[in-house]
Scaffold this motif. Structure first.
Motif, PDB file in Angstrom:
ATOM      1  N   LEU A 180       0.829  -1.211   0.000  1.00 35.20           N
ATOM      2  CA  LEU A 180       0.000   0.000   0.000  1.00 35.20           C
ATOM      3  C   LEU A 180       0.860   1.256   0.000  1.00 35.20           C
ATOM      4  CD1 LEU A 180      -2.898  -0.644   2.563  1.00 35.20           C
ATOM      5  CD2 LEU A 180      -2.999  -0.738   0.069  1.00 35.20           C
ATOM      6  N   ARG A 181       0.382   2.263  -0.689  1.00 35.84           N
ATOM      7  CA  ARG A 181       0.993   3.593  -0.635  1.00 35.84           C
ATOM      8  C   ARG A 181       0.068   4.448   0.230  1.00 35.84           C
ATOM      9  NH1 ARG A 181       0.578   4.311  -6.901  1.00 35.84           N
ATOM     10  NH2 ARG A 181      -1.374   3.329  -6.263  1.00 35.84           N
ATOM     11  N   MET A 182       0.598   4.941   1.344  1.00 40.02           N
ATOM     12  CA  MET A 182      -0.268   5.583   2.324  1.00 40.02           C
ATOM     13  C   MET A 182       0.320   6.871   2.865  1.00 40.02           C
ATOM     14  SD  MET A 182      -1.899   3.944   5.800  1.00 40.02           S
ATOM     15  CE  MET A 182      -3.065   4.892   6.819  1.00 40.02           C
ATOM     16  N   ARG A 183      -0.512   7.880   2.966  1.00 43.90           N
ATOM     17  CA  ARG A 183      -0.128   9.119   3.639  1.00 43.90           C
ATOM     18  C   ARG A 183      -0.334   8.918   5.134  1.00 43.90           C
ATOM     19  NH1 ARG A 183      -1.816  13.134   7.552  1.00 43.90           N
ATOM     20  NH2 ARG A 183      -0.704  15.058   7.032  1.00 43.90           N
ATOM     21  N   GLU A 193       5.890   1.129   7.535  1.00 41.71           N
ATOM     22  CA  GLU A 193       6.921   0.846   6.537  1.00 41.71           C
ATOM     23  C   GLU A 193       7.476  -0.564   6.707  1.00 41.71           C
ATOM     24  OE1 GLU A 193       9.050   5.028   5.232  1.00 41.71           O
ATOM     25  OE2 GLU A 193       9.668   4.092   7.118  1.00 41.71           O
ATOM     26  N   VAL A 197       4.369  -1.037   3.789  1.00 41.49           N
ATOM     27  CA  VAL A 197       3.649   0.155   3.326  1.00 41.49           C
ATOM     28  C   VAL A 197       4.646   1.189   2.824  1.00 41.49           C
ATOM     29  CG1 VAL A 197       2.121   2.056   3.998  1.00 41.49           C
ATOM     30  CG2 VAL A 197       1.735  -0.255   4.912  1.00 41.49           C
ATOM     31  N   SER A 198       4.352   1.784   1.680  1.00 43.17           N
ATOM     32  CA  SER A 198       5.148   2.890   1.162  1.00 43.17           C
ATOM     33  C   SER A 198       4.553   4.183   1.719  1.00 43.17           C
ATOM     34  CB  SER A 198       5.118   2.911  -0.373  1.00 43.17           C
ATOM     35  OG  SER A 198       5.802   4.042  -0.869  1.00 43.17           O
ATOM     36  N   VAL A 199       5.269   4.805   2.641  1.00 43.41           N
ATOM     37  CA  VAL A 199       4.731   5.939   3.399  1.00 43.41           C
ATOM     38  C   VAL A 199       5.014   7.263   2.701  1.00 43.41           C
ATOM     39  CG1 VAL A 199       4.942   7.230   5.562  1.00 43.41           C
ATOM     40  CG2 VAL A 199       4.807   4.736   5.601  1.00 43.41           C
ATOM     41  N   LYS A 200       3.989   8.087   2.611  1.00 41.74           N
ATOM     42  CA  LYS A 200       4.104   9.432   2.040  1.00 41.74           C
ATOM     43  C   LYS A 200       3.731  10.465   3.103  1.00 41.74           C
ATOM     44  CE  LYS A 200       4.527   7.234  -1.904  1.00 41.74           C
ATOM     45  NZ  LYS A 200       5.850   7.057  -2.561  1.00 41.74           N
ATOM     46  N   ILE A 216      -1.882   7.567  -4.081  1.00 41.90           N
ATOM     47  CA  ILE A 216      -1.807   6.812  -2.837  1.00 41.90           C
ATOM     48  C   ILE A 216      -3.059   5.935  -2.739  1.00 41.90           C
ATOM     49  CG2 ILE A 216      -0.340   8.427  -1.572  1.00 41.90           C
ATOM     50  CD1 ILE A 216      -2.839   9.605  -0.286  1.00 41.90           C
ATOM     51  N   ASP A 217      -2.958   4.871  -1.953  1.00 39.78           N
ATOM     52  CA  ASP A 217      -4.067   3.925  -1.800  1.00 39.78           C
ATOM     53  C   ASP A 217      -4.823   4.120  -0.492  1.00 39.78           C
ATOM     54  OD1 ASP A 217      -3.121   2.361  -4.146  1.00 39.78           O
ATOM     55  OD2 ASP A 217      -1.448   1.895  -2.797  1.00 39.78           O
TER      56      ASP A 217
END
Length: 365
Positions: A180-183, A193, A197-200, A216-217
């Motif tokens: 997942l790409r997540m803010r 992470e 999770v790919s953290v933004k 982002i997802d």
């Protein structure tokens, strides 16, 4: 002074009294001095709780001007109006501006210990956090952490428990987090992470476009009222809770230390008092508005409000405390703050389990 008055003072031995009477006019010089400050904000114009409304940055500035009778006036600049959203710390540290409104965990890249003064995963609620800050040594540690940067921080708002976030797909297991790409800001992001999770880290105003376009997802922001206003329900339908990442979230009023020390004591007292007012008012406002907003999201806007599965929560807990062990081993100051925070939490938990938990269990409808 007339000759007649001068002679009267000499004859009656009141010359010393005359000098004493003159002292207040000298001492009151500070009480007549005015100060014109600038405050930037990590959040944009119109953002409830942070920029506008009860307990917000604009409310803070207005109240200080009222209580100081105009001696301290603070011009509020929402994110992007004077500087970009995430540049407030450097600007305050350098003295370019006097204040910034935001959250201390945004500055964890400069000093990771700052994380503990906003939100601590699997940490304390509003009551415990405030008790630690005010009476458990938390504020003194906050001062110590910020001393090298020539700034001080004050608690100036609290959202209470925050939601885990918005997801485009259902989370049934830990494996669903992988990829997942997540803010998500702060320590919660470091934990996620480690679960793939790919953290933004995006400013508030950039979250919805990124979520809507699929950049982002998933996204964590605040709670039902603020999230609804941002329109996240139009881009994702799964809304998860547990509050694991942010059992409470403290807003920060960041102040340049030199500017602070230039204020007379009475103005310092006013700033502290208004920050404390905003701290309580922010929580009260959140508690008053989140219930209606969540009901509307579920009943009228097709949102599915869910609690993370127990297996996911337990995995998050394990990874969180393993992360704490790594971070505290690297930095003595982080270790000092961490140990103070969790020692206080242990004591507070014991009381809470005998008070708040009992009330909620036995007296809830």
């Amino acid at each position: 002074m007339t000759n007649e008055r001068r002679n009267f003072i000499k004859k009656t031995g009141l010359a010393g009294l005359g000098a004493a009477i003159a002292v207040p006019s000298i001492a009151s010089a500070d009480s007549k001095k005015t100060f014109r400050w600038k405050m930037t904000n990590c959040y944009g114009a119109g953002a409830p709780f942070y920029s506008t409304g009860p307990g917000s940055a604009s409310y803070f500035c207005k109240r200080i001007e009222e209580l100081s009778n105009g001696r301290l006036r603070i011009k509020h600049y929402p994110a992007g109006e004077l500087i970009p959203a995430m540049e407030g710390f450097d600007a305050v540290s350098k003295g370019t501006i006097q204040m910034n409104w935001g959250n201390s965990f945004f500055w964890a890249g400069k000093t990771f210990a700052a994380q503990y003064f906003t939100a601590v995963p699997f940490g304390m609620n509003f009551q415990g956090t405030n008790a630690w800050l005010q009476f458990g040594g938390g504020q003194e540690l906050w001062d110590e952490v910020y001393k090298p940067f020539n700034v001080i921080g004050l608690a100036a708002g609290n959202t209470g428990v925050q939601m885990t976030g918005w997801f485009k797909k259902e989370i049934k297991s830990v494996e669903d987090l992988n990829g997942l790409r997540m803010r998500v800001p702060g320590l919660a992001g470091k934990v996620l992470e480690q679960l793939g999770v790919s953290v933004k880290l995006l400013p508030g105003g950039e979250i919805f476009p990124a979520l809507e376009r699929g950049v982002i997802d998933a996204a964590e922001f605040v709670g039902p009222f603020q999230d609804r206003r941002m329109g996240f329900q139009k881009a994702a339908k799964y809304y998860y809770t547990t509050g694991w990442g942010e059992p409470s979230n403290t807003s920060e009023c960041l102040i340049n230390k030199d500017a602070w020390e230039s204020l007379p004591k009475d103005l310092q007292a006013i700033v502290k008092a208004v920050a404390a007012e905003c701290n309580l008012m922010g929580l009260s406002w959140s508690e008053a508005n989140n219930s209606e907003a969540l009901e509307d999201l579920v009943k009228n806007q097709g949102v599915m409000a869910k609690t993370l599965p127990d297996s996911v929560i337990e995995k998050l807990r394990d990874v969180t405390f393993a992360t704490y062990d790594k971070l505290t081993a690297k930095d003595p100051l982080v270790k000092k703050v961490h140990e103070s925070y969790f020692a206080f939490k242990a004591m507070h938990d014991d009381w809470q389990n005998k008070s708040e938990e009992v009330v909620m269990t036995k007296l809830s409808s």
